[in-house]
Design a protein around this motif. Structure first.
Motif, PDB file in Angstrom:
ATOM      1  N   GLY A 194       0.538   7.789   1.385  1.00 53.65           N
ATOM      2  CA  GLY A 194       1.842   7.127   1.316  1.00 53.65           C
ATOM      3  C   GLY A 194       2.758   7.789   0.323  1.00 53.65           C
ATOM      4  O   GLY A 194       2.347   8.547  -0.555  1.00 53.65           O
ATOM      5  N   ALA A 195       4.050   7.495   0.509  1.00 56.35           N
ATOM      6  CA  ALA A 195       5.062   8.137  -0.335  1.00 56.35           C
ATOM      7  C   ALA A 195       4.895   7.750  -1.792  1.00 56.35           C
ATOM      8  O   ALA A 195       5.072   8.575  -2.698  1.00 56.35           O
ATOM      9  N   GLY A 196       4.559   6.529  -2.078  1.00 51.78           N
ATOM     10  CA  GLY A 196       4.399   6.078  -3.453  1.00 51.78           C
ATOM     11  C   GLY A 196       3.285   6.821  -4.159  1.00 51.78           C
ATOM     12  O   GLY A 196       3.410   7.188  -5.323  1.00 51.78           O
ATOM     13  N   LEU A 215       0.800  -1.226   0.000  1.00 51.40           N
ATOM     14  CA  LEU A 215       0.000   0.000   0.000  1.00 51.40           C
ATOM     15  C   LEU A 215       0.832   1.275   0.000  1.00 51.40           C
ATOM     16  O   LEU A 215       0.458   2.242  -0.688  1.00 51.40           O
ATOM     17  N   PRO A 216       1.944   1.354   0.720  1.00 48.36           N
ATOM     18  CA  PRO A 216       2.723   2.601   0.658  1.00 48.36           C
ATOM     19  C   PRO A 216       3.270   2.913  -0.728  1.00 48.36           C
ATOM     20  O   PRO A 216       3.655   4.058  -0.995  1.00 48.36           O
ATOM     21  N   ASN A 217       3.310   1.938  -1.618  1.00 52.13           N
ATOM     22  CA  ASN A 217       3.872   2.150  -2.956  1.00 52.13           C
ATOM     23  C   ASN A 217       2.833   2.054  -4.068  1.00 52.13           C
ATOM     24  O   ASN A 217       3.190   2.139  -5.244  1.00 52.13           O
ATOM     25  N   TYR A 218       1.569   1.813  -3.690  1.00 57.30           N
ATOM     26  CA  TYR A 218       0.527   1.670  -4.694  1.00 57.30           C
ATOM     27  C   TYR A 218      -0.249   2.976  -4.840  1.00 57.30           C
ATOM     28  O   TYR A 218      -0.304   3.801  -3.928  1.00 57.30           O
ATOM     29  N   THR A 219      -0.910   3.086  -5.983  1.00 58.66           N
ATOM     30  CA  THR A 219      -1.748   4.249  -6.236  1.00 58.66           C
ATOM     31  C   THR A 219      -2.907   3.850  -7.138  1.00 58.66           C
ATOM     32  O   THR A 219      -2.908   2.766  -7.739  1.00 58.66           O
TER      33      THR A 219
END
Length: 226
Positions: A98-100, A28-32
């Motif tokens: 998240g950062a992503g 999740l932190p890297n998904y969009t």
């Protein structure tokens, strides 16, 4: 533990918690975009399944012997705390982006590649979902194989016990036959003794009758033939 079913629930719970942790901390932190939404839905479903497993484990705990119930209850409370933490973490990650997600938004604004990126991430999400399904299927197969091996071992033990009981029954049957044979011999001996006793009684009666007859004859000759 006293309940194999409880351990089975624990095994499935452990696999689900690993999957939830991977989604919350890594994916999740890297998904969009749609991929992120799909992953959040999957995590929510897995948390629901984890709660169902907790209810099953709680039911097993209630029916467990008192000597095992304390340990099972302690472990169950730890699992419940894990699920509550998953809920908070998922809510935090879902709300925070998240950062992503932020990096993807910046790239889209600069290069206009949002549609292509969403398509690529969507394909990647499907691949990851398929990988998760394969892992879960493999875990289920391994668990079914383990249960089958345990059942086979139990069956072999039961067959061995039945063989031992069969031998015991055969030995008991042989002893009963010997007892019947001895009883038959005893019965024949008693019958022979009974016949001998009756014969002796008859002989004694005949002897008494003969003696009485002789005594009567002597008295008759003595008094009536002088």
């Amino acid at each position: 533990m006293s309940s194999e079913q409880f351990e089975h629930y624990e095994y499935e719970f452990d696999n689900i918690t690993k999957s939830i942790t991977r989604k919350i901390n890594t994916q999740l932190p890297n998904y969009t975009g749609e991929q992120r939404k799909a992953t959040i839905r999957q995590a929510e479903k897995e948390i629901e399944r984890a709660e169902d497993l907790l209810a099953d484990m709680q039911q097993e705990t209630r029916s467990a012997p008192p000597s095992y119930r304390t340990k099972m209850t302690a472990r169950l409370r730890g699992y419940q705390a894990d699920v509550e933490k998953f809920k908070r973490d998922l809510q935090s990650v879902a709300a925070g982006g998240g950062a992503g997600a932020r990096n993807a938004a910046n790239r889209d604004a600069l290069f206009g590649g949002g549609a292509y990126a969403d398509q690529s991430l969507d394909q990647r999400s499907r691949l990851l979902d398929n990988d998760d399904r394969l892992n879960r299927t493999s875990d289920r197969i391994s668990n079914a194989q383990r249960i089958g091996e345990e059942s086979e071992a139990i069956g072999a033990g039961v067959l061995s016990e039945l063989g031992t009981q069969r031998e015991t029954i055969i030995r008991v049957g042989g002893k009963v036959s010997n007892v019947d044979s001895n009883l038959g011999k005893s019965r024949r001996i008693l019958n022979a003794m009974s016949r001998r006793i009756m014969t002796n009684h008859l002989i004694m009666v005949l002897i008494i009758i003969v003696l009485i007859a002789i005594l009567g004859l002597v008295i008759y000759l003595k008094h009536f033939h002088k």
